[in-house]
Design a protein around this motif. Structure first.
Motif, PDB file in Angstrom:
ATOM      1  N   HIS A   1      -0.576 -10.422   3.978  1.00 41.70           N
ATOM      2  CA  HIS A   1      -1.053  -9.860   5.239  1.00 41.70           C
ATOM      3  C   HIS A   1      -0.745  -8.362   5.268  1.00 41.70           C
ATOM      4  O   HIS A   1       0.383  -7.946   4.988  1.00 41.70           O
ATOM      5  CB  HIS A   1      -0.373 -10.544   6.420  1.00 41.70           C
TER       6      HIS A   1
ATOM      7  N   GLU B   1      -0.741  -4.782   7.528  1.00 42.42           N
ATOM      8  CA  GLU B   1      -0.806  -4.281   8.897  1.00 42.42           C
ATOM      9  C   GLU B   1      -0.338  -2.831   8.980  1.00 42.42           C
ATOM     10  O   GLU B   1       0.439  -2.355   8.155  1.00 42.42           O
ATOM     11  CB  GLU B   1       0.022  -5.146   9.846  1.00 42.42           C
TER      12      GLU B   1
ATOM     13  N   THR C   1       4.394 -11.729   3.775  1.00 43.31           N
ATOM     14  CA  THR C   1       3.994 -13.038   3.265  1.00 43.31           C
ATOM     15  C   THR C   1       4.880 -14.094   3.914  1.00 43.31           C
ATOM     16  O   THR C   1       5.953 -13.798   4.429  1.00 43.31           O
ATOM     17  CB  THR C   1       4.152 -13.122   1.729  1.00 43.31           C
TER      18      THR C   1
END
Length: 282
Positions: A45, A47, A61
């Motif tokens: 992921h 961000e 993760t």
């Protein structure tokens, strides 16, 4: 200097100045990273977190309901320094794992180096935003070490534990390296390639700030794990013994000296030693 050699030298210096700012950034694109993790069977992921206009880039993760490992890289570097941990299937069974690009590195406004206090002020709001009610551990390598100390000292109730890997935290153990001052205060710094410019600048700033940690380090009240190689030529092992002596209010203190190990202990062949520490934290 004759005109022709002068022109050639000027072209060379200008070319190097341009090239130096675009190479050796020590980062991986998000697209490539996601694909690499997918091939390893792990969902990555990505961000970006805004802190008063500053963009902090991060990845994570693992299951959001698990305790958290929060990794902070050294200098230079990026979140990718800990990619092997974020993929580790054993660690993923026990933890959710985050890794960030520290301010000035990776995709966290690359080149915008800043001192330790300002970095901590940007990193902490992100840490605060990802709390899930489970234990939170911060792990840092090399110059990530004093960042951990600053965070844990300023926010003693936020962390269950901290893991310092070959951390540079003792001002008296720091080499003088006066040449960094010459670079820091002059345009010569712009001839350093890629991530080495913000790295050199922050190291010079950190050397002065480490003295300020002498009093703050006593505020640390979480569990502390220190791992250091006794053959570390960059950050002397004396830093580990300083931590043992100075962190008098830590809930517990665990020291692991790796015989024959140099500075780069987060990776093979010492990865297993570090992983063992992470797996056995309570």
């Amino acid at each position: 200097m004759p005109r022709k050699p002068f022109i050639i030298l000027s072209i060379f210096l200008l070319s190097w100045l341009v090239t130096a700012q675009s190479c050796m950034k020590m980062r991986i694109s998000d697209t490539k990273a996601v694909q690499e993790f997918r091939e390893a069977g792990v969902v990555l992921h990505i961000e970006d977190f805004d802190v008063d206009g500053f963009n902090l880039h991060a990845v994570h993760t693992g299951d959001d309901t698990l305790p958290t490992l929060f990794f902070i890289h050294g200098s230079p570097g990026s979140w990718y320094a800990f990619e092997v941990y974020l993929k580790d299937k054993d660690l993923l069974k026990k933890y959710r794992m985050y890794s960030i690009d520290r301010p000035g590195f990776g995709y966290s406004q690359f080149g915008n180096d800043m001192n330790m206090e300002d970095q901590a002020k940007i990193i902490y709001p992100f840490i605060n935003s990802i709390k899930n009610g489970k234990p939170l551990y911060i792990i840092g390598h090399s110059l990530g070490g004093p960042i951990l100390v600053k965070l844990a000292a300023d926010h003693p109730d936020d962390f269950k534990g901290m893991v310092i890997l070959a951390g540079s935290i003792d001002a008296d153990e720091e080499p003088k390296e006066l040449w960094r001052g010459l670079l820091y205060y002059t345009p010569l710094q712009y001839f350093m390639p890629g991530a080495f410019r913000p790295s050199s600048n922050e190291i010079w700033a950190f050397k002065k700030e480490l003295k300020d940690l002498d009093d703050e380090i006593r505020n640390i009240s979480c569990d502390v794990y220190v791992v250091h190689g006794d053959k570390d030529a960059f950050v002397p092992v004396g830093n580990a013994y300083y931590a043992q002596k100075a962190m008098i209010n830590a809930r517990s203190f665990h020291l692991k000296i790796l015989k024959g190990a140099p500075h780069f202990i987060p990776w093979e062949p010492w990865y297993g030693e570090v992983k063992e520490v992470l797996m056995n934290m309570n």
